[in-house]
Motif scaffolding. Structure first.
Motif, short mmCIF file in Angstrom:
data_model
loop_
_atom_site.label_atom_id
_atom_site.label_comp_id
_atom_site.label_asym_id
_atom_site.label_seq_id
_atom_site.Cartn_x
_atom_site.Cartn_y
_atom_site.Cartn_z
N THR A 1 33.73 38.66 23.74
CA THR A 1 32.91 39.21 24.81
C THR A 1 32.18 40.44 24.30
OG1 THR A 1 32.91 40.13 27.04
CG2 THR A 1 34.83 40.60 25.68
N TRP B 1 35.46 45.86 27.88
CA TRP B 1 36.84 45.34 27.92
C TRP B 1 36.85 43.96 27.26
CZ3 TRP B 1 40.80 48.35 29.65
CH2 TRP B 1 40.45 49.48 30.40
N ARG B 2 37.76 43.78 26.33
CA ARG B 2 37.82 42.52 25.60
C ARG B 2 39.26 42.16 25.30
NH1 ARG B 2 34.08 43.90 20.95
NH2 ARG B 2 33.11 45.03 22.67
N PRO B 3 39.52 40.90 25.11
CA PRO B 3 40.89 40.51 24.77
C PRO B 3 41.31 41.13 23.45
CG PRO B 3 39.59 38.59 25.41
CD PRO B 3 38.64 39.73 25.25
N HIS B 4 42.59 41.38 23.34
CA HIS B 4 43.14 41.86 22.08
C HIS B 4 42.89 40.81 21.00
CE1 HIS B 4 46.17 43.33 19.18
NE2 HIS B 4 45.95 44.51 19.75
N THR C 1 45.74 34.32 27.92
CA THR C 1 45.05 35.61 27.91
C THR C 1 45.56 36.43 29.09
OG1 THR C 1 43.09 34.52 27.03
CG2 THR C 1 42.80 36.76 27.85
N TYR D 1 45.92 39.99 29.07
CA TYR D 1 45.40 41.35 29.23
C TYR D 1 44.21 41.55 28.30
CZ TYR D 1 47.56 42.72 24.79
OH TYR D 1 47.91 42.82 23.46
N VAL D 2 43.42 42.59 28.60
CA VAL D 2 42.30 43.01 27.76
C VAL D 2 42.47 44.50 27.47
CG1 VAL D 2 40.71 41.28 28.66
CG2 VAL D 2 40.89 43.52 29.79
N VAL E 1 44.93 40.92 33.06
CA VAL E 1 44.11 39.82 33.58
C VAL E 1 44.88 39.18 34.72
CG1 VAL E 1 43.09 37.57 33.08
CG2 VAL E 1 43.01 39.40 31.36
N LEU F 1 39.93 40.99 36.27
CA LEU F 1 40.82 42.07 35.86
C LEU F 1 41.41 42.79 37.07
CD1 LEU F 1 38.51 43.56 33.07
CD2 LEU F 1 40.13 41.63 32.93
N VAL G 1 34.48 35.63 28.38
CA VAL G 1 34.69 35.38 26.95
C VAL G 1 33.96 34.08 26.61
CG1 VAL G 1 36.86 36.63 26.71
CG2 VAL G 1 36.90 34.25 27.45
#
Length: 359
Positions: free
Chosen positions: A224, A228-231, A270, A272-273, A283, A339, A350
């Protein structure tokens, strides 16, 4: 002058005996002729009638007709006027003292026909078990059913002895065999050996399939551009090969000049971000996974629905309609993540784009 009528002399006993013998002999001859005629005509088949054969046909060219999940092997022999009784299964009607051949009625011919069915892997894993297959011999304007059942039933039946028949047809009729599956009939011209597959053509000549986006089964990263993005490695998509096929258990047959292409996918969990500082954010909900093949939406999907993050990691499947002469170039995927909290943004997307190469 009036002549006095002569009186007839009574028959002697010898004359009476001669007359009786002549009558008996005539009756015996008539009885023998009738018995001989009946024996000679005991097994005469009129057009449309049939008898099972003791073994498969030995003349005529073998042919294969493909339907989803099953191959039907056919062999139709040349029409004959009669056949040795020992080759025909007369069942309880057989008289071992009777050696008369099985004959065709006047104006008819006897056609030996054999069929068999066996499972094949040509349906991309689709459920074909309950689909009925019809096999018919066509003689002129007459259609005679040879077999009917699912592929599994016909394969089981083919292990028995009821798959070869001697069928009587009108002499001079053009012969064909029709095999029907889910509304599509393939027609084999017995004289020429030509098979008109119609919409089933894709079963025999499927286009080459391109590599999957992740041909070695390593997950492909979804990314993304938001804050805020996924780990890292926390939002991935693993895919199987893009598989072309002709018939789908829900969509049916592909249109002429097109085929179905199916792909299996499995997104990762998924939960959390994080932002650029590494601050985590949960999430709470995951939207539907949207797939496109060269920008085209799938014709049907399974298991791509959203929900809570833990349930969104299940495997899914998408089916696309593709032109036979097209080369798929790119598979794209998008999924929204909702979120926790009211802080903007409340949703991030994403996405990933994966080029397809020829295998």
């Amino acid at each position: 002058m009036t002549r006095t009528p002569c009186a007839r002399r009574p028959a002697t006993s010898g004359q009476r005996w001669t007359t009786v013998c002549a009558v008996v002999v005539a009756a015996a001859i008539a009885s023998n002729l009738a018995a001989g005629w009946q024996a000679d005509h005991r097994h005469v088949l009129a057009a449309g009638e049939r008898l099972p054969l003791e073994s498969r046909v030995h003349n005529g060219q073998p042919h294969e007709v493909l339907v989803p999940g099953t191959a039907v092997d056919l062999q139709v022999g040349r029409p004959v006027r009669e056949m040795d009784q020992g080759l025909v299964d007369l069942g309880a009607d057989r008289d071992w003292s009777d050696t008369a051949a099985v004959r065709a009625d006047d104006g008819a011919g006897l056609v030996p026909v054999s069929w068999a069915a066996r499972p094949v892997n040509n349906s991309a894993g689709q459920e074909v078990g309950e689909q009925q297959i019809d096999i018919r011999l066509v003689a002129g304007n007459t259609r005679l059913e040879l077999a009917r059942g699912t592929g599994r039933e016909l394969a089981t039946e083919a292990s028995g002895r009821e798959t070869s028949s001697l069928v009587a047809v009108d002499a001079g009729d053009e012969l064909a065999v029709e095999v029907t599956f889910d509304g599509v009939t393939q027609r084999l011209d017995v004289a020429t050996g030509e098979l008109d597959r119609g919409a089933a053509q894709g079963l025999a000549a499927r286009p080459p399939r391109p590599d999957a986006p992740s041909p070695d089964s390593r997950p492909c990263q979804l990314r993304t551009d938001g804050a805020w993005r996924p780990h890292a490695r926390a939002a991935t998509l693993t895919t199987g090969p893009l598989v072309p096929y002709a018939w789908d258990d829900e969509l049916g047959w592909a249109d002429e000049g097109r085929h179905w292409s199916g792909v299996a996918v499995r997104p990762s969990l998924t939960s959390y971000v994080v932002d650029r500082a590494g601050t985590p954010r949960t999430v709470t909900d995951v939207g539907d996974l949207s797939l496109r093949l060269d920008g085209q939406a799938p014709e049907r999907t399974e298991g791509l629905e959203g929900g809570e993050s833990y349930s969104s990691a299940r495997s899914g499947y998408a089916v696309f309609a593709v032109d036979d002469d097209a080369t798929p170039r790119e598979l794209s995927a998008v999924r929204p993540l909702r979120l926790e909290g009211a802080t903007t943004p409340t949703t991030v997307r994403v996405a990933g784009r994966y080029p397809l190469g020829r295998g």
